[in-house]
Design a protein around this motif. Structure first.
Motif, PDB file in Angstrom:
ATOM      1  N   MET A  83       0.840  -1.181   0.000  1.00  0.00           N
ATOM      2  CA  MET A  83       0.000   0.000   0.000  1.00  0.00           C
ATOM      3  C   MET A  83       0.883   1.242   0.000  1.00  0.00           C
ATOM      4  O   MET A  83       1.819   1.355   0.770  1.00  0.00           O
ATOM      5  N   LYS A  84       0.542   2.169  -0.859  1.00  0.00           N
ATOM      6  CA  LYS A  84       1.297   3.410  -0.946  1.00  0.00           C
ATOM      7  C   LYS A  84       0.905   4.333   0.202  1.00  0.00           C
ATOM      8  O   LYS A  84      -0.244   4.398   0.603  1.00  0.00           O
ATOM      9  N   SER A  85       1.894   5.053   0.744  1.00  0.00           N
ATOM     10  CA  SER A  85       1.638   5.988   1.839  1.00  0.00           C
ATOM     11  C   SER A  85       0.762   7.129   1.352  1.00  0.00           C
ATOM     12  O   SER A  85       0.912   7.604   0.230  1.00  0.00           O
ATOM     13  N   PRO A  86      -0.160   7.589   2.213  1.00  0.00           N
ATOM     14  CA  PRO A  86      -1.001   8.716   1.805  1.00  0.00           C
ATOM     15  C   PRO A  86      -0.187  10.002   1.786  1.00  0.00           C
ATOM     16  O   PRO A  86       0.805  10.133   2.485  1.00  0.00           O
ATOM     17  N   ARG A  87      -0.622  10.909   0.960  1.00  0.00           N
ATOM     18  CA  ARG A  87      -0.002  12.230   0.938  1.00  0.00           C
ATOM     19  C   ARG A  87      -0.568  13.012   2.113  1.00  0.00           C
ATOM     20  O   ARG A  87      -1.781  13.156   2.249  1.00  0.00           O
ATOM     21  N   LEU A  88       0.321  13.500   2.958  1.00  0.00           N
ATOM     22  CA  LEU A  88      -0.133  14.173   4.171  1.00  0.00           C
ATOM     23  C   LEU A  88      -0.494  15.622   3.894  1.00  0.00           C
ATOM     24  O   LEU A  88       0.305  16.368   3.327  1.00  0.00           O
ATOM     25  N   PRO A  89      -1.672  16.035   4.304  1.00  0.00           N
ATOM     26  CA  PRO A  89      -2.049  17.439   4.152  1.00  0.00           C
ATOM     27  C   PRO A  89      -1.091  18.332   4.950  1.00  0.00           C
ATOM     28  O   PRO A  89      -0.605  17.956   6.013  1.00  0.00           O
ATOM     29  N   ILE A  90      -0.847  19.518   4.427  1.00  0.00           N
ATOM     30  CA  ILE A  90       0.044  20.480   5.085  1.00  0.00           C
ATOM     31  C   ILE A  90      -0.421  20.758   6.511  1.00  0.00           C
ATOM     32  O   ILE A  90       0.394  20.857   7.433  1.00  0.00           O
ATOM     33  N   ALA A  91      -1.727  20.874   6.726  1.00  0.00           N
ATOM     34  CA  ALA A  91      -2.250  21.161   8.061  1.00  0.00           C
ATOM     35  C   ALA A  91      -1.877  20.064   9.058  1.00  0.00           C
ATOM     36  O   ALA A  91      -1.579  20.352  10.223  1.00  0.00           O
ATOM     37  N   VAL A  92      -1.875  18.832   8.621  1.00  0.00           N
ATOM     38  CA  VAL A  92      -1.499  17.711   9.496  1.00  0.00           C
ATOM     39  C   VAL A  92      -0.005  17.788   9.804  1.00  0.00           C
ATOM     40  O   VAL A  92       0.412  17.654  10.962  1.00  0.00           O
ATOM     41  N   GLN A  93       0.806  18.028   8.779  1.00  0.00           N
ATOM     42  CA  GLN A  93       2.246  18.157   9.001  1.00  0.00           C
ATOM     43  C   GLN A  93       2.555  19.316   9.952  1.00  0.00           C
ATOM     44  O   GLN A  93       3.414  19.205  10.817  1.00  0.00           O
ATOM     45  N   GLN A  94       1.834  20.416   9.801  1.00  0.00           N
ATOM     46  CA  GLN A  94       2.049  21.572  10.675  1.00  0.00           C
ATOM     47  C   GLN A  94       1.651  21.257  12.115  1.00  0.00           C
ATOM     48  O   GLN A  94       2.338  21.669  13.055  1.00  0.00           O
ATOM     49  N   ALA A  95       0.556  20.527  12.299  1.00  0.00           N
ATOM     50  CA  ALA A  95       0.116  20.163  13.645  1.00  0.00           C
ATOM     51  C   ALA A  95       1.135  19.242  14.316  1.00  0.00           C
ATOM     52  O   ALA A  95       1.426  19.392  15.511  1.00  0.00           O
ATOM     53  N   ALA A 119       3.798   2.864  15.016  1.00  0.00           N
ATOM     54  CA  ALA A 119       3.336   4.237  14.817  1.00  0.00           C
ATOM     55  C   ALA A 119       4.514   5.155  14.530  1.00  0.00           C
ATOM     56  O   ALA A 119       4.411   6.081  13.733  1.00  0.00           O
ATOM     57  N   GLY A 120       5.639   4.886  15.179  1.00  0.00           N
ATOM     58  CA  GLY A 120       6.821   5.713  14.983  1.00  0.00           C
ATOM     59  C   GLY A 120       8.046   5.057  15.566  1.00  0.00           C
ATOM     60  O   GLY A 120       7.949   4.078  16.307  1.00  0.00           O
ATOM     61  N   THR A 121       9.211   5.593  15.209  1.00  0.00           N
ATOM     62  CA  THR A 121      10.472   5.135  15.771  1.00  0.00           C
ATOM     63  C   THR A 121      11.376   6.335  15.969  1.00  0.00           C
ATOM     64  O   THR A 121      11.276   7.335  15.248  1.00  0.00           O
ATOM     65  N   ALA A 122      12.247   6.210  16.960  1.00  0.00           N
ATOM     66  CA  ALA A 122      13.245   7.246  17.228  1.00  0.00           C
ATOM     67  C   ALA A 122      14.598   6.687  16.826  1.00  0.00           C
ATOM     68  O   ALA A 122      14.989   5.616  17.281  1.00  0.00           O
ATOM     69  N   TRP A 123      15.297   7.405  15.966  1.00  0.00           N
ATOM     70  CA  TRP A 123      16.632   7.007  15.517  1.00  0.00           C
ATOM     71  C   TRP A 123      17.626   7.874  16.275  1.00  0.00           C
ATOM     72  O   TRP A 123      17.810   9.044  15.949  1.00  0.00           O
ATOM     73  N   LEU A 124      18.219   7.278  17.295  1.00  0.00           N
ATOM     74  CA  LEU A 124      19.019   8.036  18.246  1.00  0.00           C
ATOM     75  C   LEU A 124      20.186   8.758  17.597  1.00  0.00           C
ATOM     76  O   LEU A 124      20.313   9.972  17.736  1.00  0.00           O
ATOM     77  N   GLU A 125      21.058   8.021  16.919  1.00  0.00           N
ATOM     78  CA  GLU A 125      22.264   8.637  16.355  1.00  0.00           C
ATOM     79  C   GLU A 125      21.951   9.663  15.271  1.00  0.00           C
ATOM     80  O   GLU A 125      22.688  10.612  15.077  1.00  0.00           O
ATOM     81  N   LYS A 126      20.856   9.460  14.565  1.00  0.00           N
ATOM     82  CA  LYS A 126      20.458  10.405  13.509  1.00  0.00           C
ATOM     83  C   LYS A 126      19.659  11.585  14.069  1.00  0.00           C
ATOM     84  O   LYS A 126      19.379  12.524  13.341  1.00  0.00           O
ATOM     85  N   TRP A 127      19.258  11.488  15.354  1.00  0.00           N
ATOM     86  CA  TRP A 127      18.406  12.504  15.971  1.00  0.00           C
ATOM     87  C   TRP A 127      17.188  12.737  15.089  1.00  0.00           C
ATOM     88  O   TRP A 127      16.870  13.830  14.639  1.00  0.00           O
ATOM     89  N   GLU A 128      16.473  11.635  14.829  1.00  0.00           N
ATOM     90  CA  GLU A 128      15.356  11.661  13.880  1.00  0.00           C
ATOM     91  C   GLU A 128      14.178  10.869  14.425  1.00  0.00           C
ATOM     92  O   GLU A 128      14.346   9.851  15.090  1.00  0.00           O
ATOM     93  N   ILE A 129      13.004  11.357  14.128  1.00  0.00           N
ATOM     94  CA  ILE A 129      11.759  10.655  14.430  1.00  0.00           C
ATOM     95  C   ILE A 129      11.102  10.311  13.106  1.00  0.00           C
ATOM     96  O   ILE A 129      10.927  11.176  12.247  1.00  0.00           O
ATOM     97  N   LYS A 130      10.744   9.024  12.965  1.00  0.00           N
ATOM     98  CA  LYS A 130      10.014   8.579  11.780  1.00  0.00           C
ATOM     99  C   LYS A 130       8.605   8.224  12.209  1.00  0.00           C
ATOM    100  O   LYS A 130       8.408   7.467  13.156  1.00  0.00           O
ATOM    101  N   LEU A 131       7.627   8.765  11.515  1.00  0.00           N
ATOM    102  CA  LEU A 131       6.225   8.505  11.813  1.00  0.00           C
ATOM    103  C   LEU A 131       5.572   7.750  10.669  1.00  0.00           C
ATOM    104  O   LEU A 131       5.934   7.927   9.506  1.00  0.00           O
ATOM    105  N   ASN A 132       4.595   6.922  11.016  1.00  0.00           N
ATOM    106  CA  ASN A 132       3.862   6.127  10.041  1.00  0.00           C
ATOM    107  C   ASN A 132       2.739   6.995   9.467  1.00  0.00           C
ATOM    108  O   ASN A 132       1.793   7.343  10.182  1.00  0.00           O
ATOM    109  N   PRO A 133       2.811   7.360   8.179  1.00  0.00           N
ATOM    110  CA  PRO A 133       1.823   8.286   7.614  1.00  0.00           C
ATOM    111  C   PRO A 133       0.414   7.705   7.547  1.00  0.00           C
ATOM    112  O   PRO A 133      -0.557   8.447   7.675  1.00  0.00           O
ATOM    113  N   VAL A 134       0.291   6.401   7.361  1.00  0.00           N
ATOM    114  CA  VAL A 134      -1.039   5.786   7.281  1.00  0.00           C
ATOM    115  C   VAL A 134      -1.715   5.847   8.647  1.00  0.00           C
ATOM    116  O   VAL A 134      -2.854   6.304   8.781  1.00  0.00           O
TER     117      VAL A 134
END
Length: 170
Positions: free
Chosen positions: A1-13, A47-62
């Motif tokens: 399944m392709k990830s949904p395109r996230l609305p700008i308002a959701v990304q901003q929130a 739902a998400g993961t924290a990548w410590l060394e990269k100082w990054e949070i990855k979230l599941n768009p679906v």
């Protein structure tokens, strides 16, 4: 399944929730930790993961699109807490006392280890495996590990090794 395109308002929130939680943490800890990188590339049922060394949070768009308010209130602080604990305490147990303290005392969020989201929309193909008492569904990753002979899985209920094939109750 392709990830949904996230609305700008959701990304901003989401970004606002991340900034607000980081500001709260920096004030409470008397630190100036930078804003982590944020991506919407998490796949599967996490739902998400924290990548410590990269100082990054990855979230599941679906899952984000299906659970927007819970992501703002729970998932973003949860993953941010992992990063903050790593910076503040070093490498410790992922959901240990330090993480729980960070969630509850610094970010003022209930410290729940896992989400309770419905995951049917993101669940990948599974493979039926059986033991003495029931059928199990193994993910493709676990199935491939069994096929390659890297591991065996056992039923948490009866303790029998899981086998591909037909269920047969004794």
């Amino acid at each position: 399944m392709k990830s949904p395109r996230l609305p700008i308002a959701v990304q901003q929130a989401i970004m606002r929730a991340l900034r607000d939680n980081l500001l709260r943490a920096n004030q409470q800890l008397a630190r100036n930790y930078p804003l982590p990188n944020l991506s919407y590339s998490q796949r599967g049922t996490a739902a998400g993961t924290a990548w410590l060394e990269k100082w990054e949070i990855k979230l599941n768009p679906v899952l984000l699109m299906e659970n927007q308010q819970a992501f703002i209130e729970e998932v973003v602080p949860h993953e941010l807490a992992h990063l903050l604990v790593w910076k503040h305490f070093g490498r410790v147990a992922p959901h240990g006392a330090e993480w729980k303290w960070m969630m509850e005392n610094v970010l003022n969020v209930s410290a729940r280890r896992t989400h309770q989201f419905e995951v049917a929309s993101v669940r990948s193909r599974t493979f039926p495996y059986f033991c003495r008492c029931q059928q199990h569904q193994l993910t493709i990753r676990r199935h491939n590990r069994v096929v390659r002979g890297e591991t065996r899985y056992h039923c948490m209920n009866c303790g029998d090794p899981l086998q591909p094939g037909q269920f047969s109750a004794d």
